[in-house]
Design an enzyme around this catalytic site. Structure first.
Site, short mmCIF file in Angstrom:
data_model
loop_
_atom_site.label_atom_id
_atom_site.label_comp_id
_atom_site.label_asym_id
_atom_site.label_seq_id
_atom_site.Cartn_x
_atom_site.Cartn_y
_atom_site.Cartn_z
N ASP A 65 0.85 -1.19 0.00
CA ASP A 65 0.00 0.00 0.00
C ASP A 65 0.89 1.24 0.00
O ASP A 65 2.11 1.15 0.17
CB ASP A 65 -1.01 0.00 1.15
CG ASP A 65 -0.38 0.14 2.52
OD1 ASP A 65 -1.11 0.49 3.45
OD2 ASP A 65 0.83 -0.12 2.69
N PHE A 78 6.83 1.91 -4.16
CA PHE A 78 8.22 2.13 -3.76
C PHE A 78 8.77 3.50 -4.13
O PHE A 78 9.83 3.89 -3.66
CB PHE A 78 9.15 1.03 -4.32
CG PHE A 78 8.84 -0.35 -3.82
CD1 PHE A 78 9.23 -0.73 -2.54
CD2 PHE A 78 8.12 -1.25 -4.59
CE1 PHE A 78 8.94 -2.00 -2.06
CE2 PHE A 78 7.81 -2.52 -4.12
CZ PHE A 78 8.22 -2.89 -2.85
#
Length: 221
Positions: A65, A78
């Site tokens: 998430d 990321f």
């Protein structure tokens, strides 16, 4: 309903937008954003889809998430915007790229340049409440993003799916490994990476070798 998502993805996922779960999901997300601070900013919720049209995807990297602190989340797993300090997991990703390909660590954690090359940076959950990791899980996002993963598995050939950590690895069941390359390892977070199995996984060179073997331009990681 009319969802503001890139047109090729809209065509592939049109059936999802009319299902009861998605209607409940959109209502819940609107309410969450109206009641308090949530991430990423509304226009960036579908950023991974916007930057990677369905037919342009080469690699899929699945996250869980969004980052939940101010200024971090940008709709790409990321990734953080230029100028934002890199989270530890992203630093470890770049360290593995350096060890694998010899590419020095970049100054920016903005992975938009990957996305524009066909790397779909897909979080399973696309929104989060500020300061509360996982707060929008089980609202319906996972059903939607699972449908996107299945659409890619069934509608494309010779993609690379990169699954880091137990959560992402659970998505392997959605992917036809006879048609695609599935790379799995521990998560790049320090807690997991330092136990072994992250550094030296060589996922980036393996992905590029597979793409090249199937007539596609490798990714400039």
């Amino acid at each position: 309903m009319d969802v503001k998502i890139e047109e090729s993805w809209k065509a592939r996922l049109a059936g999802e937008f009319e299902k009861p779960y998605f209607l409940r999901l959109t209502q819940a997300v609107r309410q969450e954003y109206a009641q308090g601070r949530c991430y990423p900013p509304g226009p960036l919720i579908f950023n991974a889809f916007r930057l990677c049209p369905f037919d342009k995807v080469k690699v899929v990297i699945i996250g869980q998430d969004p980052y939940h602190e101010p200024g971090q989340a940008m709709g790409l797993s990321f990734s953080v915007p230029d100028g934002v300090p890199m989270p530890p997991s992203l630093i470890n990703i770049f360290k593995e790229i350096e060890g694998d390909l010899g590419t020095p660590l970049p100054l920016s954690g903005d992975l938009t340049r990957w996305a524009r090359q066909g790397v779909m940076l897909l979080n399973a959950t696309l929104t989060v409440r500020a300061h509360q990791a996982g707060s929008h899980q089980r609202m319906g996002w996972e059903t939607f993003t699972d449908a996107a993963i299945k659409a890619l598995s069934e509608g494309r050939d010779h993609l690379v799916f990169i699954l880091w950590g137990g959560f992402a690895r659970s998505k392997a069941a959605l992917i036809d490994s006879s048609r695609h390359l599935v790379l799995q390892s521990v998560h790049p977070s320090p807690l997991s990476a330092n136990r072994g199995g992250w550094f030296g996984n060589r996922h980036f060179s393996k992905a590029n070798a597979y793409l090249a073997a199937h007539g596609q331009t490798p990714i400039d990681w």
